[in-house]
Design an enzyme around this catalytic site. Sequence first.
Site, mmCIF file in Angstrom:
data_model
loop_
_atom_site.group_PDB
_atom_site.id
_atom_site.type_symbol
_atom_site.label_atom_id
_atom_site.label_comp_id
_atom_site.label_asym_id
_atom_site.label_seq_id
_atom_site.Cartn_x
_atom_site.Cartn_y
_atom_site.Cartn_z
ATOM 1 N N HIS A 19 0.838 -1.196 0.000
ATOM 2 C CA HIS A 19 0.000 0.000 0.000
ATOM 3 C C HIS A 19 0.876 1.249 0.000
ATOM 4 O O HIS A 19 2.092 1.180 -0.185
ATOM 5 C CB HIS A 19 -1.012 -0.032 1.155
ATOM 6 C CG HIS A 19 -0.400 -0.034 2.533
ATOM 7 N ND1 HIS A 19 0.408 0.965 2.996
ATOM 8 C CD2 HIS A 19 -0.500 -0.940 3.546
ATOM 9 C CE1 HIS A 19 0.789 0.704 4.233
ATOM 10 N NE2 HIS A 19 0.260 -0.462 4.595
ATOM 11 N N HIS A 22 4.254 1.186 2.149
ATOM 12 C CA HIS A 22 5.351 0.390 1.584
ATOM 13 C C HIS A 22 5.888 1.070 0.317
ATOM 14 O O HIS A 22 7.087 1.065 0.044
ATOM 15 C CB HIS A 22 4.878 -1.012 1.186
ATOM 16 C CG HIS A 22 4.121 -1.726 2.261
ATOM 17 N ND1 HIS A 22 2.800 -2.073 2.135
ATOM 18 C CD2 HIS A 22 4.489 -2.134 3.497
ATOM 19 C CE1 HIS A 22 2.390 -2.680 3.240
ATOM 20 N NE2 HIS A 22 3.395 -2.720 4.095
ATOM 21 N N CYS A 127 1.984 -9.582 21.740
ATOM 22 C CA CYS A 127 1.090 -9.059 20.694
ATOM 23 C C CYS A 127 1.502 -9.686 19.369
ATOM 24 O O CYS A 127 2.638 -9.507 18.916
ATOM 25 C CB CYS A 127 1.175 -7.536 20.595
ATOM 26 S SG CYS A 127 0.243 -6.918 19.169
ATOM 27 N N CYS A 130 2.503 -7.116 16.658
ATOM 28 C CA CYS A 130 3.899 -6.635 16.737
ATOM 29 C C CYS A 130 4.890 -7.775 16.634
ATOM 30 O O CYS A 130 6.074 -7.541 16.435
ATOM 31 C CB CYS A 130 4.175 -5.944 18.072
ATOM 32 S SG CYS A 130 3.230 -4.475 18.382
ATOM 33 N N CYS A 144 -2.612 -3.096 23.033
ATOM 34 C CA CYS A 144 -1.383 -2.734 22.326
ATOM 35 C C CYS A 144 -1.581 -1.370 21.674
ATOM 36 O O CYS A 144 -2.556 -1.153 20.967
ATOM 37 C CB CYS A 144 -1.062 -3.788 21.263
ATOM 38 S SG CYS A 144 0.159 -3.192 20.091
ATOM 39 N N HIS A 147 -1.707 -1.819 17.737
ATOM 40 C CA HIS A 147 -2.701 -2.689 17.100
ATOM 41 C C HIS A 147 -4.067 -2.649 17.769
ATOM 42 O O HIS A 147 -5.004 -3.293 17.314
ATOM 43 C CB HIS A 147 -2.163 -4.119 16.996
ATOM 44 C CG HIS A 147 -0.973 -4.196 16.095
ATOM 45 N ND1 HIS A 147 0.319 -4.071 16.564
ATOM 46 C CD2 HIS A 147 -0.890 -4.288 14.753
ATOM 47 C CE1 HIS A 147 1.148 -4.111 15.545
ATOM 48 N NE2 HIS A 147 0.451 -4.243 14.438
ATOM 49 N N LYS A 298 -5.578 6.713 10.147
ATOM 50 C CA LYS A 298 -4.545 5.692 10.045
ATOM 51 C C LYS A 298 -4.895 4.721 8.905
ATOM 52 O O LYS A 298 -6.065 4.399 8.713
ATOM 53 C CB LYS A 298 -4.542 4.941 11.386
ATOM 54 C CG LYS A 298 -3.274 4.239 11.683
ATOM 55 C CD LYS A 298 -3.269 3.701 13.099
ATOM 56 C CE LYS A 298 -2.211 2.619 13.164
ATOM 57 N NZ LYS A 298 -1.909 2.156 14.480
ATOM 58 N N LYS A 301 -6.739 -2.012 7.307
ATOM 59 C CA LYS A 301 -7.500 -2.978 6.529
ATOM 60 C C LYS A 301 -8.993 -2.691 6.703
ATOM 61 O O LYS A 301 -9.746 -2.626 5.739
ATOM 62 C CB LYS A 301 -7.182 -4.367 7.090
ATOM 63 C CG LYS A 301 -7.376 -5.502 6.126
ATOM 64 C CD LYS A 301 -6.900 -6.782 6.834
ATOM 65 C CE LYS A 301 -6.880 -7.961 5.916
ATOM 66 N NZ LYS A 301 -6.275 -9.138 6.560
HETATM 67 O O1 ME8 Z 1 7.317 -4.317 9.933
HETATM 68 N N1 ME8 Z 1 3.302 5.064 6.430
HETATM 69 O O2 ME8 Z 1 6.803 -5.234 7.877
HETATM 70 P P1 ME8 Z 1 5.541 -4.361 7.417
HETATM 71 C C1 ME8 Z 1 4.598 4.972 6.086
HETATM 72 N N2 ME8 Z 1 8.336 -7.287 8.363
HETATM 73 N N3 ME8 Z 1 5.245 3.806 5.943
HETATM 74 C C2 ME8 Z 1 4.567 2.680 6.162
HETATM 75 C C3 ME8 Z 1 3.206 2.697 6.543
HETATM 76 C C4 ME8 Z 1 2.564 3.972 6.660
HETATM 77 N N4 ME8 Z 1 1.281 4.106 6.971
HETATM 78 N N5 ME8 Z 1 2.793 1.423 6.690
HETATM 79 C C5 ME8 Z 1 3.868 0.629 6.392
HETATM 80 C C6 ME8 Z 1 7.472 -5.159 9.060
HETATM 81 N N6 ME8 Z 1 4.931 1.384 6.066
HETATM 82 C C7 ME8 Z 1 8.589 -6.164 9.199
HETATM 83 C C8 ME8 Z 1 9.904 -5.494 8.861
HETATM 84 S S1 ME8 Z 1 12.546 -5.524 8.552
HETATM 85 C C9 ME8 Z 1 13.821 -6.524 8.999
HETATM 86 C C10 ME8 Z 1 11.102 -6.372 9.020
HETATM 87 C C11 ME8 Z 1 6.254 0.897 5.637
HETATM 88 O O3 ME8 Z 1 4.999 -5.053 6.216
HETATM 89 C C12 ME8 Z 1 7.346 1.432 6.518
HETATM 90 O O4 ME8 Z 1 8.571 1.291 5.848
HETATM 91 O O5 ME8 Z 1 4.636 -4.100 8.557
HETATM 92 C C13 ME8 Z 1 7.263 0.484 7.687
HETATM 93 O O6 ME8 Z 1 8.404 0.523 8.511
HETATM 94 C C14 ME8 Z 1 7.116 -0.832 6.965
HETATM 95 O O7 ME8 Z 1 6.281 -0.501 5.832
HETATM 96 C C15 ME8 Z 1 6.482 -1.934 7.786
HETATM 97 O O8 ME8 Z 1 6.213 -3.010 6.928
#
Ligand code: ME8
Length: 518
Positions: A19, A22, A127, A130, A144, A147, A298, A301
């Site tokens: 989204h 990412h 959690c 997390c 949490c 979440h 925020k 989903k």
């Molecule tokens: O945390 N605004 O994966 P994840 C800005 N697998 N960036 C955002 C965002 C938002 N609303 N939502 C997600 C994980 N991101 C772990 C990481 S690393 C060794 C393991 C981006 O799929 C941002 O980069 O939940 C955030 O840190 C990341 O997606 C979290 O992705």
Amino acid sequence: MTRAYYVTTPIYYVNADAHIGHTYTTVLADSLARYHRLRGERTFFLTGSDEHGEKILEVARERGEDPRATAEYFSVRFRKTWEELGIRFDRFIRTTDADHGEVVRRILQRVHDDGHIEFREYEGDYCVGCERFLTDRDLVDGLCRDHERPPERRSEGNYFFKMSEHFEWLAQYITEHPDFIRPERYRNEVLSMLKEDSGLGDLCISRPKARLDWGIELPFDENYVCYVWFDALINYLTAIGYPDGEDFELLWGASEHLIAKDILKPHAVFWPTMLRAIGLDTPHRLNVHGYWNVDGRKVSKSLGNKIDPLIMREQYGFEAFRYYLLRSMSFGVDANFTEESLVTRINADLANNLGNLVSRTLNMTGRFADGRVPAAGEGGEPEQAVRQAFAEAQRSVDACIESMEVHRALEAIFRAVDATNQFLEQREPWKAAKDPARADSVPTTLYTCCEALRITALLLSPFLPETAAEILKRLGLEGALEGMRLPDDAAWGAIPPGNETHKGAPLFPRVEMPEGGA
Ligand code: ME8
């Protein structure tokens, strides 16, 4: 010595599609990697997918399938999305990749042998969102903080990484290296996490297979799998060939992690202490950005407001969306997406400012110079002012990239574009061409604009690669970007007179707010 640049995004969980959040981190990493390649540095850009852990298992259960199938499905979709959007990563790592499993087992064995791991009975609040045990600070009214769901009380025998032994060292390291975690507010947040009374203790790094059978098995106890964060963080080492890959040391020394504030603790506390136990340096820098909200709420989903980058591409073109993301977020601070602000930004900067300069310059080069870049005369103060605007833009781009202020780098480039539009208004080649007293000035005016466009394209290319390539093509410089380098090719005066130019369709047509939009 070769300068190097190693940029990483988080590896994303394979429990849903990409989204806006990412997409932002990935586009930012892509732009930074492109900039450093343009500077001739040994550059490596890593992204990928995080596939183990309970979160994935939960989704697999909901979908009625094996976690392998869920991981495969979403991982492939992430990769394809980035490829379709023109993201030029050097590796897309999956935590289910064979080489990663080997590296994780090797590291686990090593830290175990070196006495950094201990078996203990543990009880705590877990959690699944997390994927970690929470401390009091993570809870608001028993839920949490991130979440908004109650954690589960869990009690079990587990292996612990003796993380807290390194807190004193880490706090000192962070204080002595003020550039390690940026911006500053996140550095302060981490320092306060490390205070003795914060409740952050050692790190539970195992999950009993009886409860979770989806992960990398501990090399020293087959009844357990590795905790997902311990596994996931190591991806940053696997990808560049730890321990003895050819460029491993060069790249690790130049590592820049990009993350959002949600995963500050694992990156700023778990990871440096793990690296210390492994006997490696901390990452060079941890760059922390804020959160994208959508219409003031925020991203979630349940609200269905995730903003799919592929749909944005269909509606506005991906370069326009990419520009909006990079231009609208100040690094470290939250930003708010609205379709209205996207449309306004596209029309003001891309359609009006840049689009107009491209179409006016190329139209008039067609009309008044037979469609060829004219040879320039001396010029006067107005020409000097354009040259200066671009010299200034280039300096700002370098400085702003260094300080992670990409929005300001773009602002600087568009200031120079704006200055060139003003220059055109001043020189009025459409009138001058018909005025015998001023007709001489036209070739120089048009040369100045063509050269301004060439440098605009070069400076913009890390951020808007397709647009840059298209502008160069219309200036008769198709494919030139591959051979261009910063800073040398940003020097004024390199466009060859005589080059055949092409008008082309509007680069960024004006867009309207969609029906029913905000
Ligand atoms: O945390 N605004 O994966 P994840 C800005 N697998 N960036 C955002 C965002 C938002 N609303 N939502 C997600 C994980 N991101 C772990 C990481 S690393 C060794 C393991 C981006 O799929 C941002 O980069 O939940 C955030 O840190 C990341 O997606 C979290 O992705």
